[in-house]
Enzyme design. Structure first.
Site, short mmCIF file in Angstrom:
data_model
loop_
_atom_site.label_atom_id
_atom_site.label_comp_id
_atom_site.label_asym_id
_atom_site.label_seq_id
_atom_site.Cartn_x
_atom_site.Cartn_y
_atom_site.Cartn_z
N ASN A 1 -10.15 0.06 0.24
CA ASN A 1 -8.68 0.15 0.25
C ASN A 1 -8.17 -0.41 -1.08
OD1 ASN A 1 -5.95 -0.36 0.54
ND2 ASN A 1 -6.11 -1.19 2.62
N CYS B 1 0.82 -1.22 0.00
CA CYS B 1 0.00 0.00 0.00
C CYS B 1 0.85 1.27 0.00
CB CYS B 1 -0.95 0.00 1.19
SG CYS B 1 -2.05 -1.42 1.17
N HIS C 1 -3.21 7.15 2.93
CA HIS C 1 -3.67 5.87 2.42
C HIS C 1 -5.04 5.54 3.03
CE1 HIS C 1 -4.02 1.78 1.29
NE2 HIS C 1 -3.70 1.28 2.47
N1 COA Z 1 -18.47 -9.24 9.07
C1 COA Z 1 -18.95 -9.55 10.28
N2 COA Z 1 -18.18 -9.95 11.31
C2 COA Z 1 -16.85 -10.03 11.07
C3 COA Z 1 -16.29 -9.73 9.82
C4 COA Z 1 -17.15 -9.33 8.80
N3 COA Z 1 -16.70 -9.02 7.58
N4 COA Z 1 -14.94 -9.90 9.90
C5 COA Z 1 -14.69 -10.29 11.16
N5 COA Z 1 -15.82 -10.38 11.87
C6 COA Z 1 -16.02 -10.75 13.26
C7 COA Z 1 -14.85 -11.52 13.82
O1 COA Z 1 -14.97 -12.89 13.55
C8 COA Z 1 -14.94 -11.21 15.29
O2 COA Z 1 -15.94 -12.04 15.86
P1 COA Z 1 -15.73 -12.62 17.36
O3 COA Z 1 -15.69 -11.40 18.24
O4 COA Z 1 -16.94 -13.46 17.52
O5 COA Z 1 -14.45 -13.37 17.33
C9 COA Z 1 -15.50 -9.78 15.33
O6 COA Z 1 -16.09 -9.55 14.05
C10 COA Z 1 -14.43 -8.75 15.60
O7 COA Z 1 -13.34 -9.01 14.75
P2 COA Z 1 -12.04 -8.11 14.75
O8 COA Z 1 -11.07 -8.67 13.77
O9 COA Z 1 -11.57 -7.90 16.16
O10 COA Z 1 -12.64 -6.74 14.23
P3 COA Z 1 -11.95 -5.34 14.16
O11 COA Z 1 -12.72 -4.34 14.91
O12 COA Z 1 -10.46 -5.42 14.44
O13 COA Z 1 -12.11 -4.97 12.61
C11 COA Z 1 -10.78 -4.92 10.63
C12 COA Z 1 -11.50 -5.81 11.65
C13 COA Z 1 -10.12 -5.83 9.61
C14 COA Z 1 -11.80 -4.04 9.96
C15 COA Z 1 -9.71 -4.06 11.37
O14 COA Z 1 -8.93 -4.88 12.22
C16 COA Z 1 -8.80 -3.33 10.44
O15 COA Z 1 -9.22 -2.46 9.70
N6 COA Z 1 -7.48 -3.62 10.48
C17 COA Z 1 -6.53 -2.98 9.62
C18 COA Z 1 -6.60 -3.61 8.26
C19 COA Z 1 -5.87 -2.84 7.20
O16 COA Z 1 -5.82 -1.63 7.22
N7 COA Z 1 -5.29 -3.58 6.26
C20 COA Z 1 -4.64 -3.04 5.13
C21 COA Z 1 -3.32 -2.49 5.46
S1 COA Z 1 -2.70 -1.59 4.13
#
Ligand code: COA
Length: 334
Positions: free
Chosen positions: A291, A120, A261
């Site tokens: 993204n 990215c 980004h």
């Molecule tokens: N829809 C519904 N539920 C989902 C889901 C989806 N698409 N994806 C994950 N979940 C669930 C998980 O299984 C988890 O359930 P649990 O509590 O029963 O275990 C719950 O939602 C929370 O998951 P978590 O991973 O802790 O959520 P989060 O608040 O961290 O959000 C992201 C997840 C990916 C949105 C977040 O971590 C993020 O944006 N990270 C950075 C990613 C990024 O920027 N990547 C690119 C880098 S360039």
């Protein structure tokens, strides 16, 4: 011996391209266990654009269109370029580079051409490299395009990653300028390769980190530890922006746009909150495009440029983080 005359760099034009096909949160909810509400609340994304292979669309096509629009904006032809730098993690082939094929499609030969892989951070890295090469005196005009077709690199059934990403290209044409104060006045390109298992695309099971349980998504698609990447990004955005301001002696008021980004609205808002960045200086389009990896910063730059929100004489900051893990910034006097 000829003396090197110091020079600067001017952004002569910007461009971008996105596929027409929209993939909404409702479309995703029909394909997997997720919901519009979850995606909007956790990421700020409403929809993203994705290639339509049935229409012959490909990552190469998207990147070429992005750079073509930047050339049009600059009033230049491919043959005016000395060099093409293409940043991507989703090129069709590793050999030849897509940069060579983009240059061929735009009739830029014999311009040099190479691909750059910084996930990215790709567009910000490529802009920094292009600026430095022009300042070296070896090149006069460089076409930079960051483009990722992340729809080809996520498992559409893996809800932890499929909801985040979209396809886009962003591009800029950089040319030599007589004013050494014009162009990139401060840049950083960093990486911590020890953290690579947070975000990677394995080609084969032998690429998987030893001892870690795999998601089971198909090979060739993204694995991500969302929480780790989130923590890293929140810290780095703040650190990189504060470092750029303190090194250049500039204040938030001196910067017309912070072009970040587009990874997650919560990551961007956290930086705005901690550094005190006003909303009108931080462009956000993640709601419409998700993204788009190496496409993201260039797409924002072009949309601001075409909207007349970036003018000559202003200073902007480009900031990104991504797989590697990498992080990067560029402070540009436009
Ligand atoms: N829809 C519904 N539920 C989902 C889901 C989806 N698409 N994806 C994950 N979940 C669930 C998980 O299984 C988890 O359930 P649990 O509590 O029963 O275990 C719950 O939602 C929370 O998951 P978590 O991973 O802790 O959520 P989060 O608040 O961290 O959000 C992201 C997840 C990916 C949105 C977040 O971590 C993020 O944006 N990270 C950075 C990613 C990024 O920027 N990547 C690119 C880098 S360039």
């Amino acid at each position: 011996m000829a003396t090197q005359v110091p020079c600067g760099v001017r952004i002569a034009g910007c461009g971008s391209a996105v596929p027409e096909k929209r993939l909404t949160n409702a479309d995703l909810a029909a394909m997997m266990d997720t919901s519009d509400e979850w995606i909007r609340q956790r990421t700020g994304i409403r929809e993203r654009r994705v290639l339509d292979p049935d229409r012959g669309e490909s990552q190469l096509w998207l990147a070429t269109e992005g750079l073509r629009t930047a050339l049009d904006d600059a009033g230049m032809a491919g043959s005016d370029l000395d060099l093409v730098i293409h940043a991507s993690v989703t090129s069709e082939m590793t050999c030849p580079s897509n940069a060579c094929r983009i240059a061929a499609a735009l009739d830029a030969q014999p311009a040099g051409a190479f691909d750059l892989v910084a996930a990215c951070c790709g567009f910000v890295y490529a802009m920094n490299v292009a600026d430095s090469l022009i300042r070296s005196g070896r090149y006069r005009s460089v076409g930079v395009v960051g483009c990722d077709a992340m729809s080809t690199a996520v498992d559409p059934t893996d809800r932890s990653v499929a909801i985040l990403f979209g396809d886009a290209a962003g591009a800029a044409i950089l040319v030599r300028d007589d004013d050494p104060n014009r162009g990139c006045i401060h840049q950083t390109m960093n990486a911590d390769g020890r953290t690579w298992p947070s975000l990677f695309i394995p080609r084969a099971s032998s690429d998987l980190p030893a001892g870690r349980e795999d998601s089971g998504a198909r090979m060739g698609t993204l694995r991500m530890d969302g929480r780790e990447v989130y923590k890293f990004a929140v810290g780095k955005f703040r650190e990189v922006i504060e470092e750029a301001l303190s090194t250049t002696g500039l204040a938030v008021d001196d910067i017309s746009q912070f072009i970040c980004h587009q990874s997650n609205i919560r990551i961007i808002e956290s930086a705005m909150d901690k550094i005190g960045l006003p909303a009108e200086k931080v462009y956000v389009n993640i709601d419409r495009y998700g993204n788009s990896s190496a496409g993201s910063v260039g797409l924002c730059l072009d949309q601001l440029w075409k909207a007349g929100k970036i003018s000559a004489g202003e200073t902007i900051i480009l900031v990104a983080f991504g797989g590697g893990l990498t992080w990067s910034s560029g402070v540009w006097n436009v």
